[in-house]
Design a protein around this motif. Structure first.
Motif, PDB file in Angstrom:
ATOM      1  N   LYS A  47      -4.028   6.811  -0.886  1.00  0.00           N
ATOM      2  CA  LYS A  47      -3.516   5.467  -0.627  1.00  0.00           C
ATOM      3  C   LYS A  47      -3.898   4.575  -1.806  1.00  0.00           C
ATOM      4  N   ASN A  48      -2.887   4.007  -2.440  1.00  0.00           N
ATOM      5  CA  ASN A  48      -3.101   3.127  -3.591  1.00  0.00           C
ATOM      6  C   ASN A  48      -2.291   1.845  -3.438  1.00  0.00           C
ATOM      7  N   THR A  80       1.020   5.050   0.624  1.00  0.00           N
ATOM      8  CA  THR A  80       0.324   6.174   1.250  1.00  0.00           C
ATOM      9  C   THR A  80       1.163   7.417   0.977  1.00  0.00           C
ATOM     10  N   THR A 127     -12.206   0.286  -5.624  1.00  0.00           N
ATOM     11  CA  THR A 127     -12.313   0.839  -4.278  1.00  0.00           C
ATOM     12  C   THR A 127     -13.631   0.399  -3.661  1.00  0.00           C
ATOM     13  N   ARG A 145     -11.325   1.614   0.686  1.00  0.00           N
ATOM     14  CA  ARG A 145     -10.048   0.895   0.536  1.00  0.00           C
ATOM     15  C   ARG A 145      -9.880   0.509  -0.927  1.00  0.00           C
ATOM     16  N   SER A 146      -8.714   0.833  -1.491  1.00  0.00           N
ATOM     17  CA  SER A 146      -8.410   0.479  -2.878  1.00  0.00           C
ATOM     18  C   SER A 146      -7.582  -0.796  -2.913  1.00  0.00           C
ATOM     19  N   TYR A 147      -7.838  -1.626  -3.903  1.00  0.00           N
ATOM     20  CA  TYR A 147      -7.105  -2.882  -4.055  1.00  0.00           C
ATOM     21  C   TYR A 147      -7.173  -3.320  -5.508  1.00  0.00           C
ATOM     22  N   ASP A 205       0.874  -1.158   0.000  1.00  0.00           N
ATOM     23  CA  ASP A 205       0.000   0.000   0.000  1.00  0.00           C
ATOM     24  C   ASP A 205       0.912   1.209   0.000  1.00  0.00           C
TER      25      ASP A 205
END
Length: 160
Positions: A111-112, A100, A132, A136-138, A98
Motif C-alpha cells: 500500500k503506497n 493497494t 512510513t 502506514r505510508s504517506y 492510497d
C-alpha cells in the motif's frame, strides 16, 4: 404461590425484553439504502499512460460525495505487473489516493500513497518523499511533490 409467581416474572422479563431487541429492520434497510444512494458514482473515467515499453491503465470512479475509487494496473516490460485498487479524494486539482496492490503472482499486498495532478484533462503522477509510521505510508508534510519528474502522464481513453 407467591414465590412461583415471582420466579415466573423473573423468567418472563428477560424473554419479553429480548423480543424487543430485534428493532425495525425496514428502517435499518432504508438507512443503508440512503447511504448507498448518497455516495453513488457520478463519473467513471479511464486513462492510459505509456513510458517507453511500460504502460499503465487507470480507472477513476468519482462519487457524489467526492470520494474516488478505481483501479490501477502498471505493466512493466521486464518486471512483474502491479495490479491494485485506488481509494482517495481530490484536494483542489490534485488527486491523493492510497494504492493497494500486488506485484505479479506474489500474494503480498502493498500500500503506497500516490498523487496525481489534473492538468489539461490529463493526470500527471507525482514523485514525493514517502515516510512510513505505524505501518502506514504517506507523503512527508512540508516536502513538495514533483509532478515534472513523474514517470506516467495519464491521457483519457475509452473505458472497456
Amino acid at each position: 404461590m407467591k414465590k412461583s409467581a415471582l420466579y415466573l416474572a423473573l423468567i418472563a422479563l428477560p424473554l419479553a425484553f429480548s423480543c424487543n431487541q430485534g428493532g425495525d429492520k425496514s428502517s435499518e434497510l432504508k438507512d443503508s439504502t440512503m447511504i448507498d444512494t448518497a455516495d453513488a458514482p457520478v463519473s467513471n473515467e479511464c486513462f492510459i499512460a505509456v513510458d517507453g515499453v511500460d504502460t499503465a491503465h487507470l480507472n477513476v470512479i468519482t462519487s457524489k460525495l467526492g470520494k474516488v475509487t478505481g483501479g490501477l494496473i502498471i505493466k512493466y516490460h521486464e518486471k512483474a505487473t502491479n495490479d491494485g485498487l485506488i481509494d482517495g479524494k481530490f484536494r483542489g486539482d490534485t488527486l491523493f489516493v492510497d494504492y493497494t496492490f500486488k506485484i505479479g503472482e506474489n500474494k503480498t499486498i502493498y500500500k503506497n500513497p500516490l498523487a496525481l495532478l489534473k492538468k489539461d484533462g490529463k493526470l500527471v503522477l507525482g514523485v514525493g518523499q514517502i515516510e512510513t509510521s505505524l505501518g502506514r505510508s504517506y507523503f512527508v508534510k512540508g516536502k513538495p511533490i514533483n509532478f515534472e519528474r513523474g514517470r506516467f502522464t495519464f491521457a483519457p481513453t475509452a473505458c472497456k
